[in-house]
Design an enzyme around this catalytic site. Structure first.
Site, mmCIF file in Angstrom:
data_model
loop_
_atom_site.group_PDB
_atom_site.id
_atom_site.type_symbol
_atom_site.label_atom_id
_atom_site.label_comp_id
_atom_site.label_asym_id
_atom_site.label_seq_id
_atom_site.Cartn_x
_atom_site.Cartn_y
_atom_site.Cartn_z
ATOM 1 C CG ASP A 11 2.767 -6.595 -13.277
ATOM 2 O OD1 ASP A 11 2.984 -5.825 -12.660
ATOM 3 O OD2 ASP A 11 1.776 -7.048 -13.578
ATOM 4 C CG ASP A 13 -0.767 -9.022 -8.697
ATOM 5 O OD1 ASP A 13 -1.099 -9.844 -7.952
ATOM 6 O OD2 ASP A 13 -0.659 -7.803 -8.186
ATOM 7 C CB THR A 103 3.737 -4.272 -7.633
ATOM 8 O OG1 THR A 103 2.076 -4.666 -8.379
ATOM 9 C CG2 THR A 103 3.957 -4.065 -6.258
ATOM 10 C CB SER A 104 -0.718 -1.781 -10.420
ATOM 11 O OG SER A 104 -0.021 -1.077 -11.930
ATOM 12 C CE LYS A 135 3.299 -1.779 -13.437
ATOM 13 N NZ LYS A 135 3.594 -3.634 -13.559
ATOM 14 C CG ASP A 160 0.035 -9.825 -16.569
ATOM 15 O OD1 ASP A 160 0.457 -8.729 -15.916
ATOM 16 O OD2 ASP A 160 -0.853 -10.306 -15.693
#
Length: 210
Positions: A11, A13, A103-104, A135, A160
């Site tokens: 991921d 961030d 990543t989102s 996600k 995270d």
């Protein structure tokens, strides 16, 4: 602890970069214009696509405009991003083509943030616009493994947020390593404070206590 890997999926961030304050400033500006009832510090769902959050607060005919405004605000603030300790050295130590970012965030945003902290961009980035479902759906991590030419079952994920952990688990990855202290009870195979606790030895990740 040791984890064998075929590939490593990160991921962004909260794992590679700390964008919490920079993102908060952008979301505050966005909320003033599009969703005065939204409070980033109490209502933000970390680990999910911004578009999915925007859709919860903005009427359909303004969503595209609201998403674009937010993306530009976040990119403008990317210089305020900080690297997670150990992230640059860990990614540099991994074999080329054996790691990806899942990543989102949008692809423009993740590239801006990686550039801001000096982490070399990987060959494969799976971003918000690359998936139909974000996600906690498994699609992002399934595509991340596919981008490396691997089955999810040989990939180790660093996450995270609970939504990301759920996505990785649903994708059937080999292991999920939690980063930081915002996992909110999500089921991980190991946890580190930051990436200084991880080193690479061949095709093995070694987690060290601090």
């Amino acid at each position: 602890m040791e984890f064998r890997f075929g590939g490593v999926l990160f991921d962004c961030d909260g794992v590679l970069v700390d964008s919490l304050e920079a993102a908060g400033a952008a979301w505050d500006v966005w909320a003033e214009r599009y969703a005065p009832q939204f409070d980033y510090r109490t209502q933000m769902r970390h680990g999910v696509r911004a578009a999915d959050i925007v859709a919860s607060f903005v009427v359909a005919d303004r969503r595209a405009e609201a998403e674009s405004f937010l993306e530009e605000a976040e990119i403008e603030g990317a210089a305020g991003t900080h690297g997670i300790a150990g992230a640059a050295s860990l990614t540099a130590a991994l074999p080329g083509g054996r790691w990806a970012v899942v990543t989102s965030g949008t692809s423009r945003l993740v590239r801006a943030r990686l550039d801001a902290v000096g982490i070399a961009r990987p060959e494969h980035i799976i971003a918000a616009e690359d998936v139909t479902y974000g996600k906690p759906d498994p699609e992002p991590y399934l595509l991340g493994a596919k981008g490396l030419g691997l089955e999810p079952s040989v990939c180790v994920v660093f996450e995270d947020a609970p939504a990301g952990v759920a996505a990785a688990r649903a994708a059937g990855v080999a292991a999920v390593i939690g980063v930081g202290d915002h996992l909110e009870g999500a089921e991980v195979d190991a946890r580190v404070d930051d990436l200084r606790q991880v080193r690479v030895a061949g095709d093995t990740l070694i987690l060290q206590s601090r």
